[in-house]
Design a protein around this motif. Structure first.
Motif, PDB file in Angstrom:
ATOM      1  N   TYR A  65       0.830  -1.191   0.000  1.00  0.00           N
ATOM      2  CA  TYR A  65       0.000   0.000   0.000  1.00  0.00           C
ATOM      3  C   TYR A  65       0.870   1.248   0.000  1.00  0.00           C
ATOM      4  N   ALA A  66       0.260   2.348  -0.401  1.00  0.00           N
ATOM      5  CA  ALA A  66       0.891   3.659  -0.318  1.00  0.00           C
ATOM      6  C   ALA A  66      -0.163   4.644   0.162  1.00  0.00           C
ATOM      7  N   ILE A  67       0.281   5.595   0.954  1.00  0.00           N
ATOM      8  CA  ILE A  67      -0.571   6.678   1.404  1.00  0.00           C
ATOM      9  C   ILE A  67      -0.602   7.731   0.297  1.00  0.00           C
ATOM     10  N   LEU A 104      -7.881  -2.021   3.877  1.00  0.00           N
ATOM     11  CA  LEU A 104      -7.938  -0.678   3.302  1.00  0.00           C
ATOM     12  C   LEU A 104      -8.694   0.263   4.241  1.00  0.00           C
ATOM     13  N   THR A 105      -9.817  -0.173   4.757  1.00  0.00           N
ATOM     14  CA  THR A 105     -10.589   0.635   5.710  1.00  0.00           C
ATOM     15  C   THR A 105      -9.767   0.934   6.957  1.00  0.00           C
ATOM     16  N   HIS A 106      -9.063  -0.075   7.469  1.00  0.00           N
ATOM     17  CA  HIS A 106      -8.216   0.113   8.651  1.00  0.00           C
ATOM     18  C   HIS A 106      -7.109   1.140   8.382  1.00  0.00           C
ATOM     19  N   LEU A 107      -6.480   1.058   7.218  1.00  0.00           N
ATOM     20  CA  LEU A 107      -5.397   1.987   6.885  1.00  0.00           C
ATOM     21  C   LEU A 107      -5.909   3.415   6.734  1.00  0.00           C
ATOM     22  N   ILE A 108      -7.087   3.584   6.154  1.00  0.00           N
ATOM     23  CA  ILE A 108      -7.684   4.925   6.043  1.00  0.00           C
ATOM     24  C   ILE A 108      -7.928   5.490   7.440  1.00  0.00           C
TER      25      ILE A 108
END
Length: 127
Positions: free
Chosen positions: A6-8, A114-118
């Protein structure tokens, strides 16, 4: 568990200053044939960073990444596979929307990750 990358996604209102606000995440899990991005823009934080920020441009750039993850678009090179598309989306650039370095991890559910990272990297901390 499957590996993922992933990337921010960072909004950089004034590239020459290098200041940014995290506004999204793009995540790729090859084993699950999964590529998705999510964007959450805190306009007040961006305006605090630069009162002249082009909010419409930032939103359009973020929305373009989200669309690029789910739709076949552009040239044949862009559509040769999700890994190639992820690489193109996370390539360094000097624009209002810039990706962080790519990071990795393990997941059993890429959408939940993805939800957790957001929540962890984009949403403002809970008070």
């Amino acid at each position: 568990m499957n590996p993922f990358q992933y990337a921010i996604l960072r909004a950089v209102p004034r590239v020459e200053r290098g200041e940014f606000i995290n506004i999204g995440v793009v995540l790729h899990c090859q084993a699950e044939d999964y590529l998705a991005a999510a964007v959450s823009i805190d306009e007040q934080r961006l305006l605090a960073l630069d009162p002249r920020v082009d909010l419409t441009g930032v939103r359009a750039a973020g929305d373009a990444v989200v669309r690029a993850c789910s739709a076949v678009t552009g040239s044949a090179r862009e559509n040769t596979g999700l890994a190639t598309r992820f690489g193109m989306l996370t390539a360094p650039r000097s624009s209002v929307l810039q990706p962080s370095p790519v990071h990795g991890g393990l997941t059993a559910d890429p959408a939940a990750t993805l939800t957790h990272l957001i929540t962890r990297y984009v949403e403002p901390p809970a008070r």
